[in-house]
Design an enzyme around this catalytic site. Structure first.
Site, short mmCIF file in Angstrom:
data_model
loop_
_atom_site.label_atom_id
_atom_site.label_comp_id
_atom_site.label_asym_id
_atom_site.label_seq_id
_atom_site.Cartn_x
_atom_site.Cartn_y
_atom_site.Cartn_z
N GLU A 135 0.80 -1.22 0.00
CA GLU A 135 0.00 0.00 0.00
C GLU A 135 0.83 1.27 0.00
O GLU A 135 0.51 2.22 0.71
CB GLU A 135 -0.94 -0.02 1.21
N HIS A 137 -8.33 -4.26 -0.52
CA HIS A 137 -7.50 -4.31 0.67
C HIS A 137 -6.47 -3.18 0.67
O HIS A 137 -6.36 -2.43 1.64
CB HIS A 137 -6.78 -5.67 0.75
N GLU A 138 -5.73 -3.06 -0.44
CA GLU A 138 -4.63 -2.08 -0.45
C GLU A 138 -5.14 -0.64 -0.35
O GLU A 138 -4.55 0.19 0.34
CB GLU A 138 -3.77 -2.26 -1.71
N HIS A 196 -5.98 0.56 3.09
CA HIS A 196 -4.84 1.00 3.91
C HIS A 196 -4.67 2.53 3.89
O HIS A 196 -4.00 3.08 4.77
CB HIS A 196 -3.55 0.35 3.40
N GLU A 220 -3.52 -4.23 9.77
CA GLU A 220 -4.01 -5.31 8.91
C GLU A 220 -5.37 -5.85 9.32
O GLU A 220 -6.17 -6.23 8.46
CB GLU A 220 -2.98 -6.44 8.84
N ASP A 225 9.69 -9.86 10.76
CA ASP A 225 9.35 -10.76 9.64
C ASP A 225 9.19 -12.20 10.09
O ASP A 225 8.51 -12.98 9.42
CB ASP A 225 10.42 -10.67 8.54
N TYR A 269 -4.01 -10.23 10.26
CA TYR A 269 -5.09 -9.91 9.31
C TYR A 269 -6.41 -10.54 9.78
O TYR A 269 -7.42 -9.84 9.93
CB TYR A 269 -4.76 -10.47 7.93
#
Length: 638
Positions: free
Chosen positions: A281, A305-306, A309, A328, A386, A394
């Protein structure tokens, strides 16, 4: 508010308000060289230094207020990189501004940048560069205070022999003018000027450069913002067709649900296939994987979704990695609400069903690291965020917000709160506790004792810090769109003792199914005991699911066919799956981690050597972030 566990910057004492980049992209030597000039706001009297995050940068010189300055680069931390300490003049008072310029260049070790050879692009004629700074890699592209707690405006002058795009509004040359300002692409240097007037976190600073062209989408009446698509010329027709119908409609519908869009431009860029995510995003310019070009517009919910954001993440931002779910979880919840508004309540429920399968898979993946099953993860200083990247923030997050909506009395009661939440925190970075305090404050004012009692009925501890494979509450979803897929899966399950020649399945069984229903059919099959290999091969040949160009369907087929690692079907399809993700050795890997990591993990269970050899053959074609995580998945690193 606790400091960001992934940053060494002293942003609570002095913080960047604006940064100006002057960059030259050097394709021959695969580096960006130039400078970053920070306008810094002093937040504490008599602060003696500013500390920036850096990673694998080569520094040339530093100036403070136009005068040459000493500096110190501390030893490299394996996750957080090297802290850059720059001394400041004495006697600085809170509220004052000071300027620091760092001249530097990136290196081959830069995790944020992927440099593609021309063979790894659609056109095969020019190299390509793109960045991925989330979660903590902006520091490898520029010295910054690399925390989402710091919101910055930026401007950039980027000189490149190929068209250059950034996560900002282009000042010159115009997007809709001739490509590369009419100069010779790949030969003539052009300086691209960008400006981002809305403060954003550093992970949204983005750059891409390659042989890309632009096509605007039709403007919506009464809307000030513009939308359009960038891609290589070979993909522009397909990309325009895939996204032109829905993008502006999604954005306008999101405005109706929340508040007006603030960024002025909402463009899409379809990247080469090594891009490690479905979408990213980046402000003004969403980066997209080409795996979304399904040819039937069935995967455009990634756009929903993007663009969501723009409010949740780019507008209201998580303070640091421990609160990533605020980005998320909210974005996934609103994305699915958009599906209800634009299509039907059944579509919303169907999306939760698909998400629930991905959530269960990832909760199982972290059984031996249950801390990462939590919604709110208390990261240690210097822990790699990460390592916790999964569907959990999410889908566990979206389910918490759906549970809130239902507990408080439905959308009529809940949507006014959503608008108030966004309006209150727009432009700020917040923690889970700040979010929860505002939630209670809102319903105290707009509902009183009854709504507070409803909120108190929620097991907050279990939602935030609960571990294990189940959600704190059993969630029910509208499953009407899944019924036909469930029935077909049940028929296959009950056919396992029938000879192949006597099976009654037809090639047209899936003709009435949407792509997402085919996904649910294959996922439902995974909930049963694995079918005999003969049945799996018959299903593959009948429905063509092992050769489809739809990556979502193909992934689910490989997950289903490799479920029993000792079976002949698993041996056969493991080789096919490994070959698929490495692009048949073409350099055009399937770099989206949702696909390549899941496939490599499944193949690894069937045949370790096959998985490792396939990866080693093409590992440098994967983005550095994907490469790092796949190496961990295949036990090649810890």
């Amino acid at each position: 508010m606790a400091d960001d566990p992934t940053s060494q910057a002293n942003y609570t004492e002095i913080a960047t308000e604006h940064v100006s980049f002057k960059w030259t992209i050097d394709f021959a030597n695969q580096k960006i060289a130039g400078s970053a000039t920070h306008d810094l706001r002093v937040l504490k009297d008599d602060i003696g230094e500013v500390i920036f995050d850096t990673a694998d940068l080569v520094l040339d010189s530093v100036e403070v207020e136009g005068k040459s300055s000493s500096y110190e680069v501390k030893p490299k931390h394996p996750i957080m990189g090297s802290a850059l300490h720059i001394p400041l003049p004495s006697g600085l008072k809170s509220g004052s501004l000071i300027k620091a310029t760092i001249k530097y260049e990136t290196t081959k070790e830069c995790t944020a940048l992927q440099w593609l050879a021309k063979e790894q692009t659609q056109g095969k004629s020019f190299p390509y560069l793109f960045s991925q700074c989330q979660p903590i890699y902006a520091r490898a592209m520029a010295p910054v205070q690399d925390s989402p707690s710091v919101k910055i405006k930026y401007s950039a002058e980027v000189t490149s022999i190929l068209p250059a795009l950034m996560s900002a509004i282009r000042q010159s040359p115009p997007s809709d003018g001739p490509a590369h300002d009419g100069k010779v692409i790949g030969k003539d240097a052009v300086t691209y000027i960008y400006h981002q007037p809305i403060p954003i976190p550093s992970y949204l600073i983005a750059i891409a450069a390659g042989n890309v062209v632009y096509r605007p989408f039709p403007r919506l009446p009464g809307k000030e913002w513009t939308c359009g698509i960038w891609s290589e010329p070979e993909l522009i027709e397909a990309a325009y067709w895939e996204f032109s119908e829905d993008t502006a409609r999604f954005l306008a519908s999101a405005e109706d649900i929340v508040v007006p869009y603030r960024f002025g431009v909402y463009d899409l860029l379809v990247l080469p296939p090594s891009f490690p995510y479905g979408g990213m995003e980046n402000a003004c310019l969403t980066f997209l994987t080409p795996t979304l070009l399904a040819g039937d517009r069935t995967l455009v919910d990634v756009i929903a979704h993007e663009l969501t954001h723009s409010w949740f993440g780019n507008g209201v931002t998580h303070a640091h990695a421990s609160h990533f779910w605020l980005n998320e979880g909210w974005t996934t919840y609103i994305e699915r609400l958009l599906l209800q508004v634009l299509h039907s309540p059944a579509e919303r429920g169907f999306s939760f069903i698909i998400g629930n399968k991905a959530l269960k898979d990832d909760l199982e993946m972290y059984v031996d690291r249950p801390k990462y099953q939590r919604l709110v993860i208390e990261f240690e200083k210097g822990e790699d965020p990460d390592d916790a990247y999964s569907r959990i923030p999410y889908d566990k997050g979206a389910n918490l917000i759906l549970h809130l909506e239902r507990t408080l009395g439905g959308l009529d009661v809940f949507l006014p709160y959503v608008r108030d939440y966004v309006s209150t925190f727009m432009g700020k970075s917040i923690t889970t506790q700040q979010w929860k305090s505002h939630l209670y404050g809102y319903y105290e004012r707009n509902g009183g004792a009854e709504k507070i009692k409803a909120l108190d009925s929620i097991d907050w501890e279990a939602w935030f810090y609960g571990e294990g494979l189940e959600l704190p509450v059993k969630m029910e979803y509208d499953s009407s769109l899944a019924e036909s897929a469930y029935k077909l899966a049940e028929r296959w399950d009950s056919s396992r003792s029938v000879e192949i020649s006597k099976l009654a399945f037809q090639a047209n069984d899936l003709d009435a199914f949407s792509s997402t229903q085919k996904v649910v059919f294959l996922e439902r099959l995974q909930s049963y005991k694995p079918l005999p290999s003969s049945h799996i091969e018959h299903l593959a040949s009948l429905y063509k699911v092992s050769s489809t160009h739809n990556a979502e369907i193909r992934l689910r087929f490989y997950q289903f066919s490799l479920a029993d690692p000792s079976s002949p079907a698993a041996q056969k399809y493991a080789a096919e799956a490994a070959d698929w993700v490495i692009g048949g050795g073409s350099g055009m890997v399937v770099g989206r981690m949702k696909f390549c990591r899941d496939v490599f993990r499944a193949v690894f269970k069937v045949n370790k050597d096959l998985a490792i050899n396939a990866f080693q053959k093409e590992k440098n074609s994967f983005h550095p972030i994907a490469r790092k995580l796949i190496e961990k998945d295949l036990k090649l690193s810890s």
